[in-house]
Design a protein around this motif. Structure first.
Motif, mmCIF file in Angstrom:
data_model
loop_
_atom_site.group_PDB
_atom_site.id
_atom_site.type_symbol
_atom_site.label_atom_id
_atom_site.label_comp_id
_atom_site.label_asym_id
_atom_site.label_seq_id
_atom_site.Cartn_x
_atom_site.Cartn_y
_atom_site.Cartn_z
ATOM 1 N N ALA A 56 -0.002 0.660 6.743
ATOM 2 C CA ALA A 56 -0.168 1.887 5.788
ATOM 3 C C ALA A 56 -1.180 1.647 4.803
ATOM 4 O O ALA A 56 -1.566 2.554 4.096
ATOM 5 C CB ALA A 56 1.064 1.917 4.976
ATOM 6 N N PHE A 57 -1.631 0.544 4.636
ATOM 7 C CA PHE A 57 -2.821 0.208 3.610
ATOM 8 C C PHE A 57 -3.695 -0.781 4.300
ATOM 9 O O PHE A 57 -3.504 -1.448 5.164
ATOM 10 C CB PHE A 57 -2.201 -0.564 2.362
ATOM 11 N N ARG A 109 5.184 9.711 -3.059
ATOM 12 C CA ARG A 109 4.304 8.940 -2.882
ATOM 13 C C ARG A 109 3.041 8.784 -3.454
ATOM 14 O O ARG A 109 3.109 9.690 -4.420
ATOM 15 C CB ARG A 109 3.532 9.101 -1.368
ATOM 16 N N GLN A 128 -2.384 13.218 3.922
ATOM 17 C CA GLN A 128 -2.260 13.444 2.553
ATOM 18 C C GLN A 128 -3.579 14.265 1.924
ATOM 19 O O GLN A 128 -3.590 15.152 1.117
ATOM 20 C CB GLN A 128 -2.203 12.150 1.781
ATOM 21 N N ASP A 155 -2.890 1.141 -4.653
ATOM 22 C CA ASP A 155 -1.514 0.946 -4.943
ATOM 23 C C ASP A 155 -1.329 -0.684 -5.319
ATOM 24 O O ASP A 155 -0.179 -0.789 -5.954
ATOM 25 C CB ASP A 155 -0.919 0.924 -3.315
ATOM 26 N N ASN A 188 -5.170 0.109 -0.767
ATOM 27 C CA ASN A 188 -5.323 1.411 -0.797
ATOM 28 C C ASN A 188 -4.890 2.052 0.383
ATOM 29 O O ASN A 188 -5.061 0.912 1.352
ATOM 30 C CB ASN A 188 -6.290 2.071 -1.574
ATOM 31 N N LYS A 189 -4.706 3.214 0.733
ATOM 32 C CA LYS A 189 -4.322 3.890 1.871
ATOM 33 C C LYS A 189 -5.269 3.484 3.205
ATOM 34 O O LYS A 189 -6.395 3.374 2.908
ATOM 35 C CB LYS A 189 -4.611 5.274 1.783
ATOM 36 N N CYS A 197 -7.137 10.190 0.632
ATOM 37 C CA CYS A 197 -5.648 10.251 0.405
ATOM 38 C C CYS A 197 -5.578 11.237 -0.688
ATOM 39 O O CYS A 197 -6.235 12.291 -0.939
ATOM 40 C CB CYS A 197 -5.028 8.961 0.016
ATOM 41 N N THR A 252 -7.343 11.897 5.917
ATOM 42 C CA THR A 252 -6.398 10.806 5.630
ATOM 43 C C THR A 252 -5.075 10.683 6.644
ATOM 44 O O THR A 252 -3.772 11.119 6.329
ATOM 45 C CB THR A 252 -5.587 10.882 4.264
#
Length: 345
Positions: free
Chosen positions: A312-313, A50, A195, A236, A246-247, A156, A190
């Motif tokens: 997820a984001f 990831r 993470q 991301d 992002n996360k 993250c 996170t």
């Protein structure tokens, strides 16, 4: 060179792709040995690997494996195209994945016959891995001066594990420490994949960089207490106007930083910028399985049958971002102009 910079989550050895299974860290350092591109697709989808840059590099190797399978057949292009579509579909949000697949496909289209396509794509994947590490080091050099003496909050994992090596946001922190900055990292745990707790803490501990691990909900209190002088995260996908996906939880940190007058930085390679996407509203946000929220370390922590939202984001508006640190320099508002300028540099 920091000790954690010796960590390499992605390697090629004996005609196989070797991935450090990040689901097993920090309890176990398990290496996955993958010789089929479908196995690589599963590893991306299941979070064994990831981090946007790492996913991009891994996808490039997956294309090399798909090319190796397709090369002996007269219709190798069609077979490789089918593999490329499967690899692209593994995770929708991180633009590096599609970017790396498209880059490999462009090379393949230029080949006159299938015999050499696997060798060509494998070398291109090796080059991309080395380029990513070099870009991260350059990013660190550009971003180090922005880091304060004091507390830096991160979210993250953005280190060696999330990239080819060295890291994006964590690479900037590493470079700042190497330059003599007296900083202390505050690492968000996170949720739901932890993470920060599992991976960032593992890397920082290996580096010997002073840090504290905190629950995500503690960020506001840490800022209120004056412990945080800067926030730095990865991305991301970044839209052309600077909106950054992002996360999940990143947007909340940006809002908190804005309220408290704390600079909020994003560190990402230019390959993460989707110049074809005007703004963040067009970014597809991956919705992941409910079990990631209802369970922790395999144990149920919520009532059976509960309804779950598990994006997820999230997308942080460009207006909340102080600067975007890339391998070609630091972009500042207006990002539409500054990112475009860096792209042409």
């Amino acid at each position: 060179m920091s000790k954690a910079d010796s960590v390499r989550a992605i390697r090629w050895e004996a005609d196989q792709l070797l991935l450090l299974d990040q689901r097993r860290l920090p309890q176990e350092e398990l290496i996955l040995r993958l010789g089929d591109y479908r196995e690589v697709v599963a590893a991306i989808r299941n979070m064994a690997v990831r981090g946007a840059p790492a996913i991009g590099v891994t996808a490039a190797y997956a294309m090399a494996l798909a090319a190796r399978e397709a090369a002996p057949y007269p219709d190798w292009r069609e077979r490789l195209r089918g593999g490329a579509e499967q690899i692209k579909a593994a995770r929708p949000t991180a633009v590096n994945l599609a970017w790396a697949v498209d880059r490999q496909w462009t090379l393949a289209e230029q080949m006159g016959a299938g015999a050499d396509v696997a060798t060509t794509l494998l070398q291109a994947a090796h080059d991309l891995l080395e380029d990513d590490i070099a870009a991260n080091r350059q990013m660190g050099a550009f971003g180090a001066s922005l880091m304060p003496d004091g507390g830096v909050l991160t979210h993250c994992n953005t280190g060696s594990l999330a990239t080819g090596g060295f890291g994006t946001a964590l690479g900037v922190i590493r470079a700042a420490v190497a330059a003599g900055k007296a900083l202390r990292v505050y690492a968000d745990e996170t949720r739901p994949w932890l993470q920060g707790a599992r991976l960032t803490a593992w890397e920082l501990q290996k580096d010997g960089i002073p840090f504290s691990l905190n629950v995500d909900g503690a960020a506001a209190a840490l800022m209120q207490q004056g412990l945080i002088q800067a926030v730095i995260v990865g991305a991301d996908r970044i839209a052309a106007n600077g909106d950054a996906a992002n996360k999940i939880g990143t947007y909340a940190l940006a809002v908190l930083a804005h309220y408290h007058g704390i600079p909020f930085y994003v560190a990402a390679p230019l390959s993460t910028v989707d110049f074809a996407m005007a703004h963040g509203a067009g970014i597809v946000i991956e919705e992941r399985p409910p079990e990631e929220v209802t369970h922790c370390a395999g144990l149920a922590v919520a009532p059976a049958g509960v309804q779950v939202r598990n994006p997820a984001f999230d997308v942080t508006p460009a207006a909340l971002i102080s600067a975007i640190i890339t391998e070609r320099g630091v972009a500042r508002p207006s990002f539409a102009a500054s990112l475009r300028e860096l792209r042409g540099a």
